[in-house]
Design a protein around this motif. Structure first.
Motif, PDB file in Angstrom:
ATOM      1  N   ALA A 389       7.697  -3.985   8.835  1.00 63.80           N
ATOM      2  CA  ALA A 389       6.618  -3.664   7.893  1.00 63.80           C
ATOM      3  C   ALA A 389       6.527  -2.158   7.662  1.00 63.80           C
ATOM      4  N   LYS A 390       6.754  -1.362   8.711  1.00 63.03           N
ATOM      5  CA  LYS A 390       6.721   0.102   8.563  1.00 63.03           C
ATOM      6  C   LYS A 390       7.807   0.561   7.594  1.00 63.03           C
ATOM      7  N   MET A 391       9.029   0.046   7.797  1.00 57.46           N
ATOM      8  CA  MET A 391      10.136   0.446   6.926  1.00 57.46           C
ATOM      9  C   MET A 391       9.855   0.063   5.477  1.00 57.46           C
ATOM     10  N   GLN A 392       9.363  -1.160   5.260  1.00 61.52           N
ATOM     11  CA  GLN A 392       9.115  -1.602   3.890  1.00 61.52           C
ATOM     12  C   GLN A 392       7.976  -0.806   3.252  1.00 61.52           C
ATOM     13  N   THR A 393       6.965  -0.460   4.048  1.00 61.27           N
ATOM     14  CA  THR A 393       5.860   0.351   3.522  1.00 61.27           C
ATOM     15  C   THR A 393       6.359   1.729   3.098  1.00 61.27           C
ATOM     16  N   LYS A 394       7.170   2.352   3.943  1.00 59.54           N
ATOM     17  CA  LYS A 394       7.734   3.662   3.587  1.00 59.54           C
ATOM     18  C   LYS A 394       8.517   3.575   2.278  1.00 59.54           C
ATOM     19  N   ALA A 395       9.322   2.529   2.147  1.00 66.26           N
ATOM     20  CA  ALA A 395      10.145   2.374   0.942  1.00 66.26           C
ATOM     21  C   ALA A 395       9.277   2.211  -0.303  1.00 66.26           C
ATOM     22  N   VAL A 396       8.239   1.382  -0.202  1.00 65.84           N
ATOM     23  CA  VAL A 396       7.341   1.140  -1.342  1.00 65.84           C
ATOM     24  C   VAL A 396       6.629   2.425  -1.748  1.00 65.84           C
ATOM     25  N   ILE A 397       6.050   3.112  -0.779  1.00 68.92           N
ATOM     26  CA  ILE A 397       5.234   4.296  -1.071  1.00 68.92           C
ATOM     27  C   ILE A 397       6.101   5.458  -1.562  1.00 68.92           C
ATOM     28  N   ARG A 398       7.222   5.697  -0.901  1.00 72.64           N
ATOM     29  CA  ARG A 398       8.101   6.796  -1.332  1.00 72.64           C
ATOM     30  C   ARG A 398       8.628   6.548  -2.747  1.00 72.64           C
ATOM     31  N   ALA A 399       9.000   5.306  -3.022  1.00 71.52           N
ATOM     32  CA  ALA A 399       9.502   4.969  -4.364  1.00 71.52           C
ATOM     33  C   ALA A 399       8.421   5.208  -5.412  1.00 71.52           C
ATOM     34  N   ALA A 400       7.208   4.765  -5.119  1.00 68.69           N
ATOM     35  CA  ALA A 400       6.106   4.921  -6.074  1.00 68.69           C
ATOM     36  C   ALA A 400       5.809   6.397  -6.332  1.00 68.69           C
ATOM     37  N   MET A 401       5.806   7.198  -5.272  1.00 66.67           N
ATOM     38  CA  MET A 401       5.513   8.629  -5.446  1.00 66.67           C
ATOM     39  C   MET A 401       6.604   9.318  -6.267  1.00 66.67           C
ATOM     40  N   ASN A 402       7.858   8.954  -6.023  1.00 68.63           N
ATOM     41  CA  ASN A 402       8.957   9.567  -6.776  1.00 68.63           C
ATOM     42  C   ASN A 402       8.875   9.242  -8.261  1.00 68.63           C
ATOM     43  N   VAL A 403       8.629   7.969  -8.566  1.00 71.03           N
ATOM     44  CA  VAL A 403       8.576   7.557  -9.975  1.00 71.03           C
ATOM     45  C   VAL A 403       7.341   8.146 -10.655  1.00 71.03           C
ATOM     46  N   LYS A 404       6.234   8.209  -9.933  1.00 69.55           N
ATOM     47  CA  LYS A 404       5.007   8.790 -10.508  1.00 69.55           C
ATOM     48  C   LYS A 404       5.202  10.281 -10.798  1.00 69.55           C
ATOM     49  N   LYS A 405       5.977  10.939  -9.944  1.00 64.21           N
ATOM     50  CA  LYS A 405       6.265  12.360 -10.151  1.00 64.21           C
ATOM     51  C   LYS A 405       7.046  12.562 -11.454  1.00 64.21           C
ATOM     52  N   ASN A 406       7.975  11.623 -11.720  1.00 61.40           N
ATOM     53  CA  ASN A 406       8.784  11.712 -12.941  1.00 61.40           C
ATOM     54  C   ASN A 406       8.040  11.227 -14.180  1.00 61.40           C
ATOM     55  N   HIS A 407       7.035  10.374 -13.954  1.00 60.46           N
ATOM     56  CA  HIS A 407       6.269   9.804 -15.079  1.00 60.46           C
ATOM     57  C   HIS A 407       4.773   9.897 -14.767  1.00 60.46           C
ATOM     58  N   PRO A 408       4.207  11.090 -14.818  1.00 59.80           N
ATOM     59  CA  PRO A 408       2.796  11.260 -14.429  1.00 59.80           C
ATOM     60  C   PRO A 408       1.814  10.470 -15.285  1.00 59.80           C
ATOM     61  N   ASP A 409       2.253  10.058 -16.484  1.00 56.98           N
ATOM     62  CA  ASP A 409       1.354   9.300 -17.364  1.00 56.98           C
ATOM     63  C   ASP A 409       1.339   7.807 -17.032  1.00 56.98           C
ATOM     64  N   TRP A 410       2.242   7.348 -16.158  1.00 61.17           N
ATOM     65  CA  TRP A 410       2.270   5.933 -15.786  1.00 61.17           C
ATOM     66  C   TRP A 410       1.238   5.658 -14.691  1.00 61.17           C
ATOM     67  N   ALA A 411       0.553   4.535 -14.806  1.00 62.47           N
ATOM     68  CA  ALA A 411      -0.455   4.147 -13.806  1.00 62.47           C
ATOM     69  C   ALA A 411       0.220   3.338 -12.701  1.00 62.47           C
ATOM     70  N   ILE A 412       0.842   4.039 -11.767  1.00 63.06           N
ATOM     71  CA  ILE A 412       1.568   3.353 -10.689  1.00 63.06           C
ATOM     72  C   ILE A 412       0.674   3.241  -9.462  1.00 63.06           C
ATOM     73  N   GLU A 413       0.368   2.011  -9.101  1.00 65.54           N
ATOM     74  CA  GLU A 413      -0.473   1.726  -7.937  1.00 65.54           C
ATOM     75  C   GLU A 413       0.115   0.514  -7.224  1.00 65.54           C
TER      76      GLU A 413
END
Length: 587
Positions: A389-413
């Motif tokens: 669960a820790k590994m999957q959580t890291k993957a989900v959160i890191r991926a979301a932060m990276n994509v949000k950084k590239n697309h600040p106008d997207w509502a990624i939650e």
């Protein structure tokens, strides 16, 4: 006599006939199938009824009736059978060729469309033969996550075991691939790559055709016709979207599936099954190392190899969805589904782990369960091995932060979904791991990312105690494949063996895994909604079982107040139309 000749031979009767046609079509406001006769120059109308039509014709007629002012857009949407849209989205057999073909057997039509090709018996052969330019039909006793790549390479899939929610059926529907499952008439000999059906022995390379809509199986090749979507499809779907209340998401595990679903109108991912991602190149070896590890440190070391790949998968999904919601279900299947069965793979794993082949085989044997669907799976894996669960959580959160950084106008939650909860304390334990890990990642990155932790409601006890679970969960998603299985006490992979007798005895009218049981399973759903919303009014609730693409089930979901339905990509238009019809019927 042709209609054109009638005008020449009986001009008065023909004139009267055209007037009557206009009167009847205006009265019924639909295309009519009329029977008439002309005797001694006099016209006699015998009967009229709404005419049968293909899916393409139904869309065109509905649009024409609106354009002619005979129907409103609401009425046009309501007059189309959503189930008929399947024929627009999947290849079908050539109608002329099909007329002369006789089926050799019939099983469950598990994923619509038609397919023909040469028989192969393994996923590896399916990939290899496709690489040679051959069209293949994969024939298996049953499929498992390990077969994913071979299933992708196949025109169609035929299994001896399994029902409407078996692995083969669910995955095939997600890919839009034709599938016939549960053909118990097949006498299979996988070791020698042959089977017997209808008195004939079939070998690797022999040709076969299958119809995933009817479940019929044919000897030899029946030519198929590619799916075509007419311009009226877009108009009808746009009208449907005006009227529906329910959102429609998709069940998708790959960017390809997600993009296809978006093209067909999906408004997010309601279920991403992360287990399918573990079978990619370079991943399954690391995951097997994790399974055969002796300590937490060893497991974490193996999972660390998978983390960047899992993160990359999630980034691709977020990119494909362009800011629409994505619900990621943490690992669900029992671990025995991931272990090697091939001697060479077992030896490779033994060498990597510094163990003997015998030791690895003992570990594999220890994972055997008498009833794996009710065994060590779902949240139970996360309780036993929180490092997953820790590994999957890291993957989900890191991926979301990276994509949000590239697309600040997207509502990624991100929506993190914990499967198979039966007791609120299970959710508390796993949620604590997720929250601690996610918050640490967000803080370390200096991000303001928001996320939610919710759960699937797929065990009857979860529905009965939803007032307790609702205090901890941000959302519920009904996993009605398992909820149906556990409510009825039917194995979803074995029910096909006796359901036919149930239909004949009038015990059931339809497969409860294909059409939601509103009296039993539906009552549990309604109870869970009322209990959950009673303690958490902000709870958002959906369904991600295969019922999410069945029109009758969608109507029920609308009636009990779900926020969304989620279904396989190619069923998204069906769900959109069914949701609109449900909303229109309740006005």
């Amino acid at each position: 006599m042709k209609i054109a000749e009638m005008e020449q031979k009986f001009p008065e009767a023909f004139k009267q006939f055209t007037e009557v046609c206009s009167i009847l079509e205006n009265h019924y406001r639909d295309m009519q199938d009329m029977e008439f006769t002309v005797e001694h120059g006099k016209l006699y109308m015998l009967q009229t009824r709404n005419g049968k039509r293909t899916a393409q014709a139904a869309l065109k007629i509905a649009c024409d009736l609106v354009d002619e002012g005979m129907r409103t857009k609401e009425e046009a949407v309501a007059m189309i059978d959503p189930r008929n849209l399947d024929t627009l989205l999947h290849p079908q057999f050539d109608a002329t060729a099909l007329k002369s073909a006789q089926p050799i057997a019939q099983a469950l039509g598990a994923s619509p469309g038609a397919a023909c090709g040469q028989i192969v018996f393994t996923a590896d052969d399916a990939k290899a033969w496709k690489a040679q330019g051959k069209k293949v039909v994969l024939v298996r006793l049953e499929t498992s996550p390990e077969d994913i790549e071979g299933m992708k390479a196949s025109q169609g899939i035929l299994t001896v075991r399994g029902g409407m929610t078996s692995h083969a059926a669910v995955v095939a529907r997600g890919m839009g691939t034709c599938c016939v499952s549960g053909c118990g008439d097949i006498a299979m000999d996988e070791a020698n790559k042959k089977f017997t059906l209808a008195g004939k022995e079939y070998h690797e390379g022999d040709e076969i055709s299958i119809d995933g809509s009817t479940g019929k199986i044919y000897d030899g090749i029946i030519p198929t016709v590619d799916a075509t979507i007419a311009g009226e499809f877009g108009r009808i779907m746009a009208w449907a979207d005006e009227f529906r209340r329910l959102k429609v998401r998709t069940n998708a595990d790959t960017p390809r599936d997600a993009k296809k679903a978006r093209e067909l109108g999906a408004e997010g991912i309601g279920l991403c099954r992360t287990e399918h991602m573990f079978f990619g190149e370079g991943r399954i070896d690391a995951f097997r190392e994790m399974i055969c590890s002796d300590s937490v440190e060893e497991r974490e070391e193996a999972l660390e190899k998978i983390l960047p790949m899992q993160q990359s998968d999630f980034e691709a999904l977020y990119e494909a969805l362009e800011g629409y919601p994505v619900t990621i279900r943490f690992l669900d299947p029992p671990l025995h589904e991931f272990v090697p069965t091939d001697e060479a793979d077992i030896k490779k794993l033994a060498d990597t782990k510094g163990k003997t082949v015998e030791e690895i085989k003992n570990i594999i044997d220890s994972l055997h369960e008498f009833n794996p669907m009710m065994g060590h799976r779902g949240c139970r894996l996360a309780v036993t091995y929180p490092e997953i669960a820790k590994m999957q959580t890291k993957a989900v959160i890191r991926a979301a932060m990276n994509v949000k950084k590239n697309h600040p106008d997207w509502a990624i939650e991100p929506e993190i979904m914990i499967p198979l909860i039966g007791d609120v304390k299970e959710l508390k334990v796993v949620k604590a791991v997720v929250v601690e890990t996610a918050d640490a990642e967000i803080a370390a990155a200096g991000s303001d990312l928001k996320y939610e932790v919710g759960t699937m409601i797929e065990i009857p006890r979860a529905a009965l105690t939803a007032d307790e679970i609702g205090k901890e969960a941000a959302f519920f998603c009904f996993g009605t494949n398992d909820l149906t299985q556990m409510t009825f006490g039917f194995s979803r992979d074995d029910a096909g063996k006796f359901l036919e007798a149930y239909y004949e005895s009038k015990i059931f009218e339809s497969d409860p895994f294909a059409r939601l049981d509103q009296n039993g399973v539906g009552k549990l759903m309604k109870m869970a909604i009322d209990l959950g919303k009673g303690v958490n009014p902000n709870l958002h609730i959906g369904i991600c079982g295969e019922h999410g693409g069945d029109p009758t089930s969608v109507d029920f979901c609308d009636a009990i107040g779900l926020d969304y339905v989620s279904c396989s990509p190619f069923r998204v238009p069906i769900a959109r139309l069914a949701a609109a019809q449900a909303a229109i019927s309740r006005k």
